[in-house]
Motif scaffolding. Structure first.
Motif, PDB file in Angstrom:
ATOM      1  N   LEU A  28       0.863  -1.180   0.000  1.00 25.45           N
ATOM      2  CA  LEU A  28       0.000   0.000   0.000  1.00 25.45           C
ATOM      3  C   LEU A  28       0.898   1.229   0.000  1.00 25.45           C
ATOM      4  N   ALA A  29       0.745   2.049  -1.030  1.00 18.49           N
ATOM      5  CA  ALA A  29       1.517   3.301  -1.055  1.00 18.49           C
ATOM      6  C   ALA A  29       0.545   4.435  -0.739  1.00 18.49           C
ATOM      7  N   ALA A  70      10.120   5.345  -5.400  1.00 14.56           N
ATOM      8  CA  ALA A  70       8.794   4.825  -5.757  1.00 14.56           C
ATOM      9  C   ALA A  70       7.657   5.577  -5.072  1.00 14.56           C
ATOM     10  N   GLN A  96      -0.541  16.652 -14.579  1.00 10.48           N
ATOM     11  CA  GLN A  96      -1.880  16.489 -15.161  1.00 10.48           C
ATOM     12  C   GLN A  96      -2.618  15.271 -14.600  1.00 10.48           C
ATOM     13  N   GLY A  98      -4.999  13.487 -12.286  1.00  9.53           N
ATOM     14  CA  GLY A  98      -6.119  13.730 -11.375  1.00  9.53           C
ATOM     15  C   GLY A  98      -6.247  15.177 -10.968  1.00  9.53           C
ATOM     16  N   PHE A 105      -1.300  12.538  -2.842  1.00 12.74           N
ATOM     17  CA  PHE A 105      -1.264  11.202  -2.247  1.00 12.74           C
ATOM     18  C   PHE A 105      -0.715  10.140  -3.194  1.00 12.74           C
ATOM     19  N   GLY A 106      -1.099  10.238  -4.458  1.00 13.07           N
ATOM     20  CA  GLY A 106      -0.730   9.193  -5.406  1.00 13.07           C
ATOM     21  C   GLY A 106       0.769   9.210  -5.654  1.00 13.07           C
ATOM     22  N   GLY A 109       5.325   5.144  -8.044  1.00  7.46           N
ATOM     23  CA  GLY A 109       5.468   3.682  -7.980  1.00  7.46           C
ATOM     24  C   GLY A 109       4.109   2.999  -8.041  1.00  7.46           C
ATOM     25  N   GLY A 110       3.162   3.543  -7.274  1.00  6.61           N
ATOM     26  CA  GLY A 110       1.811   2.966  -7.285  1.00  6.61           C
ATOM     27  C   GLY A 110       1.180   3.110  -8.648  1.00  6.61           C
ATOM     28  N   PRO A 121       1.862   9.150 -16.472  1.00  4.17           N
ATOM     29  CA  PRO A 121       3.331   9.042 -16.384  1.00  4.17           C
ATOM     30  C   PRO A 121       3.932   7.921 -17.238  1.00  4.17           C
ATOM     31  N   ILE A 163       8.714  -2.167  -6.259  1.00  4.84           N
ATOM     32  CA  ILE A 163       9.388  -1.139  -7.067  1.00  4.84           C
ATOM     33  C   ILE A 163      10.084  -0.202  -6.085  1.00  4.84           C
ATOM     34  N   LYS A 180      -2.129  15.681 -23.320  1.00  5.31           N
ATOM     35  CA  LYS A 180      -3.170  14.745 -22.875  1.00  5.31           C
ATOM     36  C   LYS A 180      -4.529  15.209 -23.361  1.00  5.31           C
TER      37      LYS A 180
HETATM   38  C1  FAD Z   1      -9.712  10.614  -8.575  1.00  2.00           C
HETATM   39  C2  FAD Z   1      -8.485  10.039  -9.232  1.00  2.00           C
HETATM   40  C3  FAD Z   1      -8.069  10.568 -10.431  1.00  2.00           C
HETATM   41  C4  FAD Z   1      -6.924  10.065 -11.055  1.00  2.00           C
HETATM   42  N1  FAD Z   1      -6.552  10.611 -12.239  1.00  2.00           N
HETATM   43  C5  FAD Z   1      -5.417  10.144 -12.837  1.00  2.00           C
HETATM   44  C6  FAD Z   1      -4.941  10.717 -14.038  1.00  2.00           C
HETATM   45  O1  FAD Z   1      -5.523  11.652 -14.579  1.00  2.00           O
HETATM   46  N2  FAD Z   1      -3.839  10.214 -14.593  1.00  2.00           N
HETATM   47  C7  FAD Z   1      -3.127   9.202 -14.002  1.00  2.00           C
HETATM   48  O2  FAD Z   1      -2.111   8.821 -14.529  1.00  2.00           O
HETATM   49  N3  FAD Z   1      -3.548   8.651 -12.866  1.00  2.00           N
HETATM   50  C8  FAD Z   1      -4.675   9.089 -12.259  1.00  2.00           C
HETATM   51  N4  FAD Z   1      -5.088   8.535 -11.097  1.00  2.00           N
HETATM   52  C9  FAD Z   1      -4.356   7.379 -10.569  1.00  2.00           C
HETATM   53  C10 FAD Z   1      -3.254   7.779  -9.654  1.00  2.00           C
HETATM   54  O3  FAD Z   1      -2.179   8.245 -10.391  1.00  2.00           O
HETATM   55  C11 FAD Z   1      -2.886   6.548  -8.921  1.00  2.00           C
HETATM   56  O4  FAD Z   1      -4.005   6.175  -8.126  1.00  2.00           O
HETATM   57  C12 FAD Z   1      -1.744   6.695  -7.972  1.00  2.00           C
HETATM   58  O5  FAD Z   1      -0.630   7.230  -8.571  1.00  2.00           O
HETATM   59  C13 FAD Z   1      -1.404   5.331  -7.448  1.00  2.00           C
HETATM   60  O6  FAD Z   1      -0.420   5.483  -6.495  1.00  2.00           O
HETATM   61  P1  FAD Z   1      -0.701   5.107  -4.995  1.00  2.00           P
HETATM   62  O7  FAD Z   1       0.530   5.447  -4.262  1.00  2.00           O
HETATM   63  O8  FAD Z   1      -1.927   5.707  -4.523  1.00  2.00           O
HETATM   64  O9  FAD Z   1      -0.839   3.517  -5.162  1.00  2.00           O
HETATM   65  P2  FAD Z   1      -1.691   2.502  -4.326  1.00  2.00           P
HETATM   66  O10 FAD Z   1      -3.121   2.703  -4.572  1.00  2.00           O
HETATM   67  O11 FAD Z   1      -1.244   2.492  -2.921  1.00  2.00           O
HETATM   68  O12 FAD Z   1      -1.213   1.162  -5.014  1.00  2.00           O
HETATM   69  C14 FAD Z   1      -1.603   0.850  -6.342  1.00  2.00           C
HETATM   70  C15 FAD Z   1      -1.085  -0.516  -6.726  1.00  2.00           C
HETATM   71  O13 FAD Z   1       0.311  -0.484  -6.830  1.00  2.00           O
HETATM   72  C16 FAD Z   1       0.928  -1.369  -5.915  1.00  2.00           C
HETATM   73  N5  FAD Z   1       2.119  -0.684  -5.450  1.00  2.00           N
HETATM   74  C17 FAD Z   1       2.161   0.568  -4.931  1.00  2.00           C
HETATM   75  N6  FAD Z   1       3.445   0.922  -4.715  1.00  2.00           N
HETATM   76  C18 FAD Z   1       4.211  -0.115  -5.102  1.00  2.00           C
HETATM   77  C19 FAD Z   1       5.606  -0.359  -5.139  1.00  2.00           C
HETATM   78  N7  FAD Z   1       6.483   0.570  -4.732  1.00  2.00           N
HETATM   79  N8  FAD Z   1       6.028  -1.539  -5.593  1.00  2.00           N
HETATM   80  C20 FAD Z   1       5.164  -2.476  -6.029  1.00  2.00           C
HETATM   81  N9  FAD Z   1       3.851  -2.318  -6.019  1.00  2.00           N
HETATM   82  C21 FAD Z   1       3.371  -1.133  -5.572  1.00  2.00           C
HETATM   83  C22 FAD Z   1      -0.105  -1.646  -4.881  1.00  2.00           C
HETATM   84  O14 FAD Z   1       0.086  -2.868  -4.272  1.00  2.00           O
HETATM   85  C23 FAD Z   1      -1.376  -1.587  -5.690  1.00  2.00           C
HETATM   86  O15 FAD Z   1      -1.561  -2.785  -6.360  1.00  2.00           O
HETATM   87  C24 FAD Z   1      -6.209   9.009 -10.455  1.00  2.00           C
HETATM   88  C25 FAD Z   1      -6.636   8.478  -9.226  1.00  2.00           C
HETATM   89  C26 FAD Z   1      -7.757   8.989  -8.611  1.00  2.00           C
HETATM   90  C27 FAD Z   1      -8.185   8.427  -7.287  1.00  2.00           C
END
Ligand code: FAD
Lengths: 281, 786
Positions: A28-29, A70, A96, A98, A105-106, A109-110, A121, A163, A180
């Protein structure tokens, strides 16, 4: 809204994260991709290992190229001077993603682990020749971004692998851009085009092009690159590149009911031209 | 001179609690020992239920009970708008499906558990065996040969056929016309998407046999009698409380199975029961709006006089007939077919069709947007057909100004209107003539600008109860209100209607303050509890300000009269010598002798010195049944640019001139127009439910269902004209739906105007870039516009 039951553990280091993770566990990231699918009960990991506070996973360093941890957030990347100067297209793509809350928060790596085909990305990482750094129980390895993304929500990552970050060459001597076309509902990419152009006077010496959104994964577009390289990026070259890019992505097309594949394929051509214009503008 | 509170844009008094998160919604209310209800919902649009195995679910930790349709002995959920002369069928709507499911999300079983997560785990563990049946979603298809039959007792899936107008006269008008234009118009399904999803919690006291139901309702008194009817409890033993309700747009008018089920389970299990909808459930099971397939024709003469409009409408009702559903594509639709124009001949055949979609019902505008759209769309087509400017066609056909009554061919008697003034004002604001020059210049450069102009009127402030009865509405449409003043001169205004975000707590207080002089800060508007408030039929159809507002104005006037007499008595003056200004009663000629309204209120409560025959206390009530609907009107104009390379539409300007009579609070009026316009534009540009062929909802989340976003809109340019309603005590009309009614055709016509040189004649809504782009390709392939 109501995820299934799961265990939770927080890791303080990469080693601890790798030792904690179980067979049915997930890292969970920022939780911005994982938690929504859990709430919809589309995924039900039995264990979450929180990697969000591991110091060694976060941050950006520049020495020749870029190294990005990551758990670095989209916002940190979008606002980083180092990223801006060495790969402005990545800063643009992360900027760009979200909205501001998602970017805070995002994590990168996630984002790439989740491998949503409409993510921003990955398209830049594939265009600019990034390397993904991975660590597992058996040690560390690296894989090129192009090989990392395999298919829809599918990567080269093995179960239990983490990662740790990614590396990017210094493209400060390139003109690059990420453009985009956002889906009006989700604001993910209907199509996203990244270009990285090495200019030699008025001539394009080398072109790197990748397309995402319209495809099941970010796709490197050799045909379009060839159509641009060696030209002055005149209208004829751009038209040829726009045609070529449609062929480059033909076998990887993805779409939805509102924005079907054929439309996205056409738009890849339109947005390739716009990306070149932005990169050279 | 004091500034008049009526007409001043004071801040919404409800906002501090809403903005700071202090508002208490149904889900915020916690009761000890509450059980959580999760509903097992059908994954199929149409299927027979072969068996339900709940043993595993029942054995799970924290699970108290699992019930199926066979266990639940509630009466069916009623339909409450029974359109006369329409051969209406009202198929049974059981609270939980019995034997058969009819849309994805139809409830099959309920799980009651001590925790919301465990309830959901157990719901997932209920094993239902289905036999899938072919499904049908398109209403025209569902009414056709060979469509799967959804209810055995609704032959051909046709729930009603309503065609009240003179067909022969319409045919004659069409035969005599120079030109007839036609189009198949799709009014796509929309998701109301209130910010707060629905929720319900019930508590039963076996000793007193009283049931309290907290729920997200726009009309708690209607909910009370429906819950009383389905549970069999006496109505006086049912208390319905609508605490803070976070928007509804019509979706919280109906009584749904869920409210009945929590009530039933609370009685059965002797424990409070709570259910809160998830957003995914909201999109699946809360009513959808619109869903018409319309075959429309308009007849006109070569000089642009519109001679007739007619339509056959297939209106999708979904799997069951929701509470008010039959009234929406009929009474609230066909009666609007002349709009603000002098059209002598109307005909509408509206066919209500059962489908395997989510039930539909009133959504902001409810029937009237669907009418306004077809009218405005056809006028642009007439203009195109006869080579006349669309503005000129409208100008030529507008009904001349009238102050007190104008009978139209569709049978309504409009209250007041001055359409031309609003029309010309909007055109002036837009710079219409200049725009046409800019448009031509832009086209020469390969840029596609377009303009859409809509003149509208609509009926709201529903409505006279006699009319309600005549058209089969199973209720009255009056309102009642009590103005109660405490001894210290503070006011509680108790109303039967139930505002849920509109700002009525502010505007209604302004009406009272204006009538009788209490400071607006001293007036509290109390609503949403059937025990605390007098009877009322609810907040919908832009009726709270017109109907409740009138009741309050009358009640306040009665109090003022009482105060005048009492003040005269206290000051030992003759009543005729009493003058009133700004909350103070004084004696003519001796202005220093005065009694404030607060002093009078205190004396009325103390009752130490009352005039002969006057009762003590300071409180008045009023039942108010409006003599007619109110008919707000106006003109909206949109200017768009279409990117022909991508099909993306840029809404560049939006001009709205609305006339809702005197504006009590211009800020709140503007807010209503902004919100309404946004929702209507969203129908034109981005919102639309999509089902697959099996009846699965593909737009089940906001990732796919496109809600409008702020950056899609320019700053709105608002204007007003003021034409009071002749029959309303303070002259006001409703404004809650006008924006939605006017804006959809405005933007649609603007886009089609932009695309005219590219040979595009029609695109189904919503106008997504992909559809626009495809239409441009097809149009160009056909040789463009000329
Ligand atoms: C409202 C909304 C709008 C969005 N709009 C966009 C957008 O316009 N463009 C875009 O590109 N993205 C968009 N996103 C997606 C966003 O970029 C990703 O949700 C975010 O970057 C994921 O990262 P996280 O840290 O929250 O990952 P998490 O949700 O914590 O994890 C996602 C997945 O990756 C795995 N993981 C996480 N970190 C690692 C690691 N280091 N190694 C291995 N596995 C890992 C987790 O186990 C899980 O399976 C949007 C998301 C939301 C909620």
């Amino acid at each position: 809204m109501w995820p299934n039951k799961f265990d939770y553990a927080r890791a303080g280091s990469v080693d601890e994260a790798l030792s904690l993770i179980s067979d049915d566990g997930k890292f969970l990231a920022g939780g911005h991709s994982l938690l929504p699918v859990m709430k919809l009960r589309l995924d039900a990991p039995e264990q979450l290992v929180d990697i969000g506070r591991i110091p060694e996973l976060s941050g950006i360093s520049a020495n020749g190229g870029l190294t990005i941890g990551a758990t670095t957030t989209h916002d940190e990347i979008a606002t980083s001077d180092a990223v801006q100067s060495m790969c402005s297209a990545l800063a643009s793509a992360c900027g760009q993603v979200g909205d501001q809350g998602v970017r805070n928060f995002g994590t990168i790596g996630g984002n790439i682990a989740h491998a949503d085909p409409a993510s921003d990305p990955p398209t830049v990482l594939v265009a600019c020749g990034a390397t993904i750094n991975i660590q597992g129980a058996d040690g560390a390895r690296s894989v090129s971004a192009q090989d990392f993304f395999v298919d829809l929500f599918e990567t080269d990552l093995e179960d239990g692998e983490l990662i740790t970050g990614l590396s990017l060459p210094n493209c400060s001597d390139c003109q690059c851009a990420y453009v985009k076309f956002p889906h009006p509902a989700s604001r993910y990419a209907i199509v996203g085009v990244a270009v990285c152009l090495k200019m030699d006077g008025g001539t394009c010496a080398q072109a790197d092009v990748a397309v995402g959104g319209a495809t099941v994964k970010a796709v490197k577009c050799a045909g379009a690159e060839a159509a641009l390289a060696g030209t002055s990026l005149d209208d004829a070259a751009l038209d040829a590149a726009a045609e070529a890019v449609k062929a480059d992505i033909a076998e990887w097309l993805a779409g939805d009911i509102a924005y079907p594949e054929a439309y996205r394929q056409q738009m890849a051509g339109v947005f390739l031209k716009r990306a070149v214009a932005e990169a050279t503008g | 001179m004091s500034t008049r509170i009526f007409g001043s844009g004071i801040k919404r008094r409800e906002d501090p609690r809403l903005i700071t998160g202090e508002a208490r919604y149904t889900d915020d209310i916690k009761l000890p020992g509450v059980l959580h209800m999760a509903v097992v919902r059908s994954p199929y649009a149409h299927a027979n239920i072969l068996g339900i195995d709940s043993a595993a679910a029942e054995a799970m930790d924290g699970v108290v009970a699992v019930f199926t349709g066979e266990d639940v002995d509630l009466a069916g959920i009623p339909t409450a708008w029974l359109i006369p002369d329409s051969d209406l069928k009202t198929p049974e709507h059981p609270a939980l499906a019995k034997g058969k499911v009819r849309y994805v999300g139809d409830g099959v079983a309920i799980v009651l558990a001590d925790d919301r997560y465990r309830a959901q785990d157990a719901a997932d563990a209920v094993n239902v065996e289905y036999e899938e049946l072919p499904a049908v979603i398109d209403p025209e298809e569902a009414a056709g040969e060979g469509a799967p039959l959804i209810h055995d007792d609704v032959e051909g899936n046709i729930a009603f056929k309503w065609a009240p107008f003179d067909k022969a006269a319409s045919d004659a008008a069409f035969e005599a016309a120079d030109v007839v234009v036609s189009e198949r118009i799709l009014q796509q399904r929309l998701l109301p998407t209130a910010m707060e999803p629905r929720a319900a919690m019930a508590q039963y006291n076996p000793a007193t046999q009283e049931l309290t139901l907290w729920c997200t309702s726009q009309n708690p008194h209607i909910h009370r009698f429906i819950i009383s009817a389905v549970t069999g409890l006496n109505e006086n033993k049912v208390r319905v409380i609508a605490p803070e309700v976070g928007g509804g747009f019509g979706s919280k008018i109906p009584c749904y199975p869920d409210e009945a089920l929590v009530s039933w389970a609370a009685i059965k299990l002797g424990a409070p029961v709570k259910w809160t909808e998830t957003r995914s459930e909201n999109y699946l099971i809360t009513i959808h709006g619109r869903d018409h397939v319309q075959h429309v024709e308009m007849a006109a003469s070569n000089d642009g006089a519109i001679q007739g409009v007619r339509a056959t409408v297939y209106a999708g009702m979904g799997g069951y007939l929701s509470t008010a559903a039959p009234g929406i594509p009929t009474i609230l639709h066909g009666l609007l077919y002349v709009g603000p124009y002098t059209i002598d001949s109307v005909y509408c055949e509206s066919i209500g069709v059962m489908t395997n979609g989510t039930p539909t019902d009133a959504y902001r505008g409810a029937g009237r947007p669907e009418a306004t759209f077809l009218l405005e769309r056809m006028i642009d087509k007439v203009a195109d057909a006869i080579g006349m400017d669309p503005v000129e066609v409208r100008r030529k056909n507008l009904i001349p100004a009238f102050e007190d009554g104008y009978e139209v061919a569709a049978g309504l008697n409009y209250d007041s209107g001055d359409y031309s003034t609003a029309f010309e004002k909007a055109l002036g604001m837009a710079g219409y003539d200049d725009f046409r020059a800019q448009q031509a210049a832009a086209r020469a450069q390969g840029r596609y600008l377009g303009i859409g102009v809509t003149a509208y009127t609509e009926m709201c402030g529903l409505g006279p109860s006699q009319v309600a009865g005549a058209v089969g509405f199973q209720g009255g449409l009056w309102e009642s209100a009590t103005v109660r003043v405490t001894p210290t001169g503070k006011v509680q205004a108790l109303i039967g209607a139930s505002p849920h975000g509109q700002g009525s707590e502010t505007t209604l207080a302004q009406i009272i303050a204006d009538e009788i002089g209490f400071p607006v800060e001293d007036i509290e508007v109390v609503h949403g509890d059937t025990t605390e408030t007098p009877m009322g039929w609810g907040t919908y159809g832009s009726r709270t300000t017109p109907v409740t507002g009138a009741a309050l104005a009358h009640a306040a006037r009665k109090l003022k009269e009482k105060a005048r007499v009492l003040a005269a008595h206290l000051m030992e003056a003759s009543v005729d010598d009493i003058e009133y200004a700004d909350g103070s009663f004084s004696v003519k000629g001796s202005p220093d002798q005065a009694q404030s309204i607060q002093e009078v209120a205190l004396m009325a409560h103390l009752a130490w010195n009352m005039p002969e025959g006057m009762d003590p206390g300071f409180e008045e009530s009023q039942f108010y049944d409006p003599p007619n609907f109110v008919f707000p009107f106006g003109t909206h104009i949109a200017i768009v640019e279409v990117d022909a390379e991508t099909g993306v539409i840029d809404l560049q300007r939006y001009i709205a001139v609305d006339d809702c009579g005197p504006q009590i609070n211009p800020e709140i009026v503007a807010g209503q127009i902004h919100g309404g316009v946004v929702q209507g534009v969203a129908q034109a540009l981005c919102e639309g439910v999509i089902y697959d062929d099996d009846g699965q909802l593909l737009t089940g989340t906001m990732q796919d269902y496109c809600m409008p976003k702020a950056d899609m809109f320019p700053n709105f340019e608002l204007g007003e004209t003021v034409t009071p309603s002749p029959h309303h005590p303070v002259g006001v009309k409703g404004v809650g739906e006008t924006g939605t009614i006017a804006s959809t055709p405005t933007v649609y016509n603007a886009v089609l105007d932009a695309l005219a040189p590219l040979g595009v004649k029609q695109i189904d809504m919503p106008l997504t870039s992909a559809k626009v782009w495809s239409a441009i390709q097809a149009g160009s392939a056909n040789g463009g516009g000329n």
